[in-house]
Design a protein around this motif. Structure first.
Motif, PDB file in Angstrom:
ATOM      1  N   GLY A   8      -7.078  -1.905  -8.847  1.00  0.00           N
ATOM      2  CA  GLY A   8      -6.090  -2.079  -7.790  1.00  0.00           C
ATOM      3  C   GLY A   8      -4.776  -2.472  -8.431  1.00  0.00           C
ATOM      4  N   ALA A   9      -3.738  -2.482  -7.625  1.00  0.00           N
ATOM      5  CA  ALA A   9      -2.439  -2.866  -8.164  1.00  0.00           C
ATOM      6  C   ALA A   9      -1.844  -3.979  -7.320  1.00  0.00           C
ATOM      7  N   VAL A  38       0.815  -1.229   0.000  1.00  0.00           N
ATOM      8  CA  VAL A  38       0.000   0.000   0.000  1.00  0.00           C
ATOM      9  C   VAL A  38       0.841   1.268   0.000  1.00  0.00           C
ATOM     10  N   LEU A  39       2.154   1.123   0.266  1.00  0.00           N
ATOM     11  CA  LEU A  39       3.030   2.304   0.196  1.00  0.00           C
ATOM     12  C   LEU A  39       3.606   2.483  -1.206  1.00  0.00           C
ATOM     13  N   CYS A  40       3.335   1.530  -2.101  1.00  0.00           N
ATOM     14  CA  CYS A  40       3.722   1.750  -3.498  1.00  0.00           C
ATOM     15  C   CYS A  40       2.951   2.969  -3.998  1.00  0.00           C
ATOM     16  N   GLU A  41       3.612   3.760  -4.829  1.00  0.00           N
ATOM     17  CA  GLU A  41       3.075   5.080  -5.132  1.00  0.00           C
ATOM     18  C   GLU A  41       2.417   5.201  -6.503  1.00  0.00           C
ATOM     19  N   LEU A  79      -2.093   4.055  -0.248  1.00  0.00           N
ATOM     20  CA  LEU A  79      -2.823   4.210   1.015  1.00  0.00           C
ATOM     21  C   LEU A  79      -3.241   5.669   1.229  1.00  0.00           C
ATOM     22  N   GLY A  80      -2.408   6.589   0.798  1.00  0.00           N
ATOM     23  CA  GLY A  80      -2.715   8.011   0.933  1.00  0.00           C
ATOM     24  C   GLY A  80      -3.940   8.406   0.110  1.00  0.00           C
ATOM     25  N   TRP A  81      -4.052   7.855  -1.078  1.00  0.00           N
ATOM     26  CA  TRP A  81      -5.213   8.134  -1.935  1.00  0.00           C
ATOM     27  C   TRP A  81      -6.488   7.666  -1.227  1.00  0.00           C
ATOM     28  N   GLY A 123      -6.634  -0.944   0.755  1.00  0.00           N
ATOM     29  CA  GLY A 123      -5.584   0.076   0.699  1.00  0.00           C
ATOM     30  C   GLY A 123      -4.831   0.102  -0.614  1.00  0.00           C
ATOM     31  N   ASP A 124      -5.111  -0.847  -1.512  1.00  0.00           N
ATOM     32  CA  ASP A 124      -4.374  -0.890  -2.787  1.00  0.00           C
ATOM     33  C   ASP A 124      -5.266  -0.560  -3.976  1.00  0.00           C
ATOM     34  N   ALA A 125      -6.385   0.139  -3.717  1.00  0.00           N
ATOM     35  CA  ALA A 125      -7.267   0.560  -4.820  1.00  0.00           C
ATOM     36  C   ALA A 125      -7.436   2.075  -4.720  1.00  0.00           C
ATOM     37  N   PRO A 126      -6.496   2.823  -5.301  1.00  0.00           N
ATOM     38  CA  PRO A 126      -6.400   4.263  -5.012  1.00  0.00           C
ATOM     39  C   PRO A 126      -7.495   5.135  -5.605  1.00  0.00           C
TER      40      PRO A 126
END
Ligand code: UD1
Ligand code: CA
Length: 454
Positions: free
Chosen positions: A222-223, A23-26, A33-35, A103-106
């Motif tokens: 998601g990624a 989730v910290l992949c940008e 996660l920020g998105w 957390g991986d679907a921004p």
């Protein structure tokens, strides 16, 4: 009705081949996660919880950089999305309605959350799954319907060949009646292809389920792999271009231009190639940014020209020209009408209106008044090897070429420093400070020198 949000961020993301939590992949230099947190914060939940797990200290570290009120729940072993939500039982039991997000679907957004929440409340079901139709459903959980009625989510690996053809997929975002969720979680089993506790099995366990189909298919994306992450970046990048062009921003080509999702730019501003604009940067109207510029967390005014500039955590007021090849380091304020030329570096300094720093100069920890002129090659020596000190320069001072200002030092208003001077003492207003020896002339020196050599 109180609402809580549980964001799943504990997975390792093996397929991403990263040493950090997936989730910290940008996406556009902002962690996925920020998105998701931005969407949740904009929606306005009463409680937000994040499930951490793999390398939780890195996730915690990221969460420290955010201002919102977030509780973390640690999942010791990554036993699946159902097991992950179980860790937040305390949150679940404290609210009426729980929204679970991946957390991986921004690309989930507050608008979709609002609309699906209205749908969830009016349907009266105990669980609402947010779904979308996508062209390639590979890897996603499929939405199983019987006579049109939504009955279950089938994970890709558990699908029959017929089920695998279904293009309506689970976004990984759901609304639950909190009591129904709390009752279903302990009943999950890991009897599936992955041997994991799937949150998606709650749909069948709870029974009273509805599907909210989003008209924006991107919200499900998601990624799990670098390739998918790259595709999210491309999509996000195009979205930013579209938003900015709608706001009146100009691009001749998109080559090498990367602009973060939170960047705001005014109308008639032109962004030139190989320019990266990130973070919470805002740029005014009628500017020219680039080519080859990198701007991060800056506030830039109107009619500013930045040519081959790197600027971080700095403010640039209206009608300023910077570059080519200049750097503004954090804590710098460039006031209206300033001109900064080539090979100039400015750090943690305030440069007054209409001052000119045209060539080959370093200004660090300095407070400079208005209308000051720096000759070529001036340096503030702000560091003595132990401490840093400030340099103060009054308005309309003239700093001669190659002046070294040994901080802490003051140059008064309208004062002048002679070229090549090393200034260690306060220079009073209106005075000239020169620090250099007289020029000695030795006549016919070259002839003598040559004779001696023979
Ligand atoms: C999940 C859904 C799938 C959906 C897809 C949408 C399940 C079983 N499947 O699949 O139906 O279409 O999302 O993107 O839920 N996580 C934890 N702890 C764990 C496992 C995962 O916190 O033990 C977190 C991950 O960090 C990730 C999220 O949960 O952020 C989703 O996990 P992931 O493994 O990516 O699920 P998908 O296979 O994508
Ligand atoms: Ca995923």
């Amino acid at each position: 009705m109180t609402t809580g949000c549980v964001i799943l961020a504990g997975g390792e993301g093996k397929r991403m081949k990263s040493e950090r939590p997936k989730v910290l992949c940008e996406v556009l230099k902002k962690p996925m996660l920020g998105w998701v947190l931005d969407a949740a914060e904009e929606f306005g939940f009463d409680e937000i919880g994040v499930i951490t797990g793999f390398k939780c200290e890195l996730t915690e570290e990221y969460l420290q950089t955010r201002s919102g009120n977030i509780t973390t729940y640690y999942q010791k072993k990554q036993l699946g999305t159902g097991d992950a939500v179980k860790q937040a039982m305390e949150l679940v039991k404290g609210v009426d309605c729980v929204c679970v997000l991946n957390g991986d679907a921004p690309f989930i957004n507050a608008e979709t959350l609002r609309r699906s929440f209205e749908f969830h409340k009016s349907s009266g079901e105990d669980v609402t799954v947010i779904t979308a139709e996508i062209d390639d459903p590979t890897g996603y959980g499929r939405i199983i319907r019987e006579n049109g009625e939504f009955t279950a989510i089938r994970e890709h690996k558990d699908c029959s060949p017929e089920e695998a053809k279904i293009c309506e997929v689970n976004s990984g975002a759901y609304w639950f009646n909190a009591k129904a969720l709390a009752a279903a979680l302990p009943r999950l089993t890991s009897n599936n292809a992955n041997g994991e506790f799937y949150l998606t099995d709650c749909v069948e366990l709870i029974g009273r389920a509805g599907a909210f189909t989003s008209d924006d298919p991107d919200i499900v994306l998601g990624a799990n792999t670098r390739k998918a992450l790259f595709e999210l970046n491309e999509k996000a990048r195009e979205r930013v271009f579209e938003r900015l062009m709608n706001d009146g921003v100009d691009f001749i080509v998109k080559d090498g231009i990367i602009i973060g999702p939170d960047v705001k730019i005014g109308c008639d501003t032109l962004v030139l190639p190989n320019t990266v604009i990130l973070g919470k940067t805002t740029i005014g109207k009628n500017c020219e940014i680039g080519a080859n510029s990198h701007i991060e967390d800056c506030v830039i005014g109107d009619n500013v020209k930045l040519d081959n500039v790197k600027a971080v955590e700095s403010t640039v007021e209206d009608n300023v020209k910077i570059g080519p090849f200049a750097q503004l380091r954090p804590g710098t304020v460039i006031r209206r009408g300033v001109k900064i030329g080539d090979f100039v570096e400015i750090k943690n300094s305030d440069i007054g209106e209409n001052t000119s720093v045209a060539h080959l100069t370093y200004l660090g920890d300095s407070d400079v008044g208005r209308g000051v002129n720096f000759g070529c090659g001036c340096v503030t020596a702000n560091y003595d090897g132990v401490n840093k000190f400030r340099t103060e320069i009054g308005s309309n001072a003239f700093i001669g070429c190659n002046t070294n200002l040994i901080a802490p030092v003051k140059v008064g208003e309208n004062a002048t420093t002679g070229a090549g001077s090393t200034i260690t003492k306060e220079v009073p207003p209106n005075s000239l400070a020169v620090e250099r020896s007289q020029t000695r002339i030795i006549e016919n020196w070259q002839k003598n020198f040559k004779r001696k050599k023979k």
